[in-house]
Design an enzyme around this catalytic site. Structure first.
Site, PDB file in Angstrom:
ATOM      1  N   THR A 151       0.829  -1.204   0.000  1.00  0.00           N
ATOM      2  CA  THR A 151       0.000   0.000   0.000  1.00  0.00           C
ATOM      3  C   THR A 151       0.863   1.254   0.000  1.00  0.00           C
ATOM      4  O   THR A 151       0.617   2.196  -0.763  1.00  0.00           O
ATOM      5  CB  THR A 151      -0.930  -0.006   1.220  1.00  0.00           C
ATOM      6  N   TYR A 167     -12.505  -4.909  -5.567  1.00  0.00           N
ATOM      7  CA  TYR A 167     -13.660  -4.371  -6.286  1.00  0.00           C
ATOM      8  C   TYR A 167     -14.782  -5.387  -6.370  1.00  0.00           C
ATOM      9  O   TYR A 167     -15.858  -5.164  -5.858  1.00  0.00           O
ATOM     10  CB  TYR A 167     -13.286  -3.851  -7.684  1.00  0.00           C
ATOM     11  N   TYR A 225      -1.948 -11.086   1.268  1.00  0.00           N
ATOM     12  CA  TYR A 225      -2.069  -9.766   1.874  1.00  0.00           C
ATOM     13  C   TYR A 225      -3.549  -9.548   2.160  1.00  0.00           C
ATOM     14  O   TYR A 225      -4.339  -9.294   1.252  1.00  0.00           O
ATOM     15  CB  TYR A 225      -1.511  -8.718   0.913  1.00  0.00           C
ATOM     16  N   LYS A 260       0.086 -11.721   5.520  1.00  0.00           N
ATOM     17  CA  LYS A 260       0.298 -10.393   6.088  1.00  0.00           C
ATOM     18  C   LYS A 260      -1.084  -9.820   6.338  1.00  0.00           C
ATOM     19  O   LYS A 260      -1.845  -9.565   5.406  1.00  0.00           O
ATOM     20  CB  LYS A 260       1.090  -9.522   5.114  1.00  0.00           C
TER      21      LYS A 260
END
Length: 302
Positions: A56, A117, A143, A171
């Site tokens: 990110t 999405y 993730y 993670k």
């Protein structure tokens, strides 16, 4: 010593502090590979145990495919610690393509964010990660950040993911401690990395072997100090440093989303410039920058 143990399914045996390194941009807004690599070297010099480009903080969702490839190439060439490259995308096809490229240029592992999405059911999530793991020979890490993807992995989904050959760990940035604790308890063969600076201490307490820390992008020495104290069994010192990290984290958030890390880097005495964030993300205004500088000075971090 405090026991910090990665999962047996993780060939990299990831432990410690793994910054989600930033993507640097030049004055024209183009990816600056030299500064991106210099930042990765900076966190490693500060004691980081690995690096995670294109998370990110790496602004991966704002980069083109070719830009993403150049970032991975720059970082893998720059450092000698494990590089777990972000390869996640909306589609399985894109994710596999990114993963194959990362492996081909020397990444030690790949991190794939849950596709976003569109809603995913359990079978879709399992099929997605199985396809990624089958496409590469390096370990794959999930993730999990449902607040950004809109897709939460259920405990039963995690159980099924744990059976996939090549899937090494998770993670977790959900900030859902009961979810994380249950996932660790049910799947101890996986490596778990805490994905929030607010949960460094708590994450290690419930079985994470390390953390992906945004604060460590700007102050790697501070977060490594926390981890070293915890691992050595100096719990009082670890709690003390966690408290400082809370203050830094709060100061970094006093401005537009994610602007704090790059602003803090610009306030440090480093020999590289990571530039601004890519639009539509914004940088801090002068008043916010001054406030951040004042806080960091009060904490003796500048």
């Amino acid at each position: 010593m405090t026991q910090v143990t990665p999962g047996e399914a993780d060939p990299l045996g990831l432990t410690g502090i793994i910054p989600p390194t930033v993507t640097a941009f030049d004055s024209d807004g183009a990816v600056d590979e030299t500064a991106t690599a210099a930042h990765a070297e900076f966190v490693v010099d500060g004691g980081a145990n690995g690096v995670f480009p294109l998370g990110t903080n790496g602004e991966f969702a704002l980069l083109s495919g070719p830009e993403r490839k150049r970032v991975v190439e720059a970082v893998t060439d720059a450092v000698d610690v494990p590089v777990i490259a972000g390869v996640g995308a909306e589609s399985t096809r894109q994710t596999v393509e990114h993963a194959e490229h990362a492996e081909s240029v020397g990444a030690d592992g790949v991190v794939a964010v849950t596709p976003y999405y569109y809603p995913l059911d359990e079978q879709a999530a399992v099929d997605h990660y199985r396809a990624v793991a089958q496409a590469v020979d390096v370990p794959v890490y999930v993730y999990h950040i449902p607040g950004r993807t809109g897709n939460t992995l259920s405990p039963s989904t995690v159980d099924r993911l744990a059976t996939i050959d090549g899937l090494a760990g998770i993670k977790d940035s959900s900030k859902d401690v009961p979810w994380l604790a249950q996932a660790i308890d049910r799947n101890p063969e996986l490596t778990f990395l805490a994905g929030s600076d607010s949960l460094l201490f708590a994450g290690l307490q419930i079985g994470c072997s390390g953390a992906v820390s945004a604060v460590s992008n700007a102050f790697p020495e501070l977060v490594v100090d926390f981890y070293d104290a915890y691992e050595s069994g100096d719990i009082d010192r670890a709690r003390e440093v966690q408290s400082t990290i809370y203050e830094v984290r709060s100061a970094l958030k006093e401005g537009p989303y994610m602007a704090g890390v790059k602003t803090a880097l610009s306030l440090r005495d480093v020999d590289f410039d990571v530039g601004d964030l890519r639009s539509p993300l914004r940088t801090m205004n002068p008043e916010q920058r001054d406030a951040l500088e004042s806080t960091l000075e009060s904490l003796d971090l500048l």
